[in-house]
Design a protein around this motif. Structure first.
Motif, short mmCIF file in Angstrom:
data_model
loop_
_atom_site.label_atom_id
_atom_site.label_comp_id
_atom_site.label_asym_id
_atom_site.label_seq_id
_atom_site.Cartn_x
_atom_site.Cartn_y
_atom_site.Cartn_z
N LEU A 1 0.87 -1.17 0.00
CA LEU A 1 0.00 0.00 0.00
C LEU A 1 0.90 1.22 0.00
O LEU A 1 1.68 1.42 0.93
CB LEU A 1 -0.91 0.01 1.23
CG LEU A 1 -1.83 1.22 1.40
CD1 LEU A 1 -2.77 1.37 0.22
CD2 LEU A 1 -2.62 1.11 2.69
N ALA A 2 0.82 2.00 -1.07
CA ALA A 2 1.69 3.16 -1.21
C ALA A 2 0.95 4.30 -1.87
O ALA A 2 -0.12 4.13 -2.45
CB ALA A 2 2.92 2.79 -2.04
N LEU B 1 -7.12 -4.61 4.28
CA LEU B 1 -7.84 -5.42 5.28
C LEU B 1 -8.66 -6.51 4.61
O LEU B 1 -8.68 -7.66 5.08
CB LEU B 1 -8.73 -4.52 6.14
CG LEU B 1 -7.99 -3.61 7.13
CD1 LEU B 1 -8.96 -2.63 7.76
CD2 LEU B 1 -7.26 -4.44 8.18
N ALA B 2 -9.34 -6.19 3.52
CA ALA B 2 -10.14 -7.19 2.81
C ALA B 2 -9.25 -8.32 2.29
O ALA B 2 -9.60 -9.50 2.39
CB ALA B 2 -10.90 -6.55 1.67
N LEU C 1 -5.10 -0.28 -3.15
CA LEU C 1 -5.36 1.14 -3.35
C LEU C 1 -5.75 1.87 -2.08
O LEU C 1 -5.73 3.10 -2.04
CB LEU C 1 -6.45 1.33 -4.41
CG LEU C 1 -6.13 0.76 -5.79
CD1 LEU C 1 -7.33 0.91 -6.71
CD2 LEU C 1 -4.91 1.44 -6.37
N SER C 2 -6.12 1.10 -1.03
CA SER C 2 -6.56 1.72 0.22
C SER C 2 -6.32 0.76 1.38
O SER C 2 -6.12 -0.43 1.18
CB SER C 2 -8.05 2.06 0.16
OG SER C 2 -8.81 0.86 0.11
N ALA C 3 -6.38 1.31 2.58
CA ALA C 3 -6.24 0.48 3.78
C ALA C 3 -7.39 -0.53 3.86
O ALA C 3 -7.20 -1.66 4.30
CB ALA C 3 -6.20 1.36 5.02
N LEU D 1 -2.60 7.17 3.71
CA LEU D 1 -3.71 7.31 4.66
C LEU D 1 -4.20 5.93 5.10
O LEU D 1 -4.24 5.01 4.30
CB LEU D 1 -4.86 8.08 4.03
CG LEU D 1 -4.58 9.53 3.68
CD1 LEU D 1 -5.78 10.13 2.96
CD2 LEU D 1 -4.24 10.33 4.91
N GLY D 2 -4.59 5.81 6.34
CA GLY D 2 -5.15 4.57 6.84
C GLY D 2 -4.14 3.62 7.44
O GLY D 2 -4.51 2.56 7.93
#
Length: 96
Positions: A10-11, A44-45, A38-40, A63-64
């Protein structure tokens, strides 16, 4: 047969280190399957999907990236490595 590692990353967009890592993985220079998130929430998923990941690479400016994300990754046997360029000023060790 050599072992391949599954790296979850994640970047920030246009991250130089992630671009380089993707190029090395694609060319076979590293025995790595790179899975970009693409996201935190996507991280998690993916962690909850049951698939095993060798490591989670986090950009220091994303973020996240918080205690929950780091704890869940660690709880699922996926160590976390923060690529810290000194932009955020956070003390990552305090998050776990």
């Amino acid at each position: 047969m050599s072992e391949r590692y599954v790296v979850l990353a994640l970047a920030q967009a246009r991250s130089v280190w992630l671009r380089d890592l993707a190029r090395w993985a694609t060319s076979g220079a590293l025995p790595v399957e790179l899975v970009k998130a693409l996201s935190a929430e996507e991280v998690l998923a993916r962690l909850r999907s049951g698939r095993r990941f060798s490591v989670l690479l986090l950009d220091d400016g994303v973020l996240g990236a918080d205690r929950e994300l780091i704890a869940e990754s660690s709880d699922r046997g996926c160590p976390v490595v923060v690529v810290d360029a000194g932009r955020s000023g956070r003390r990552w060790s305090e998050l776990g």
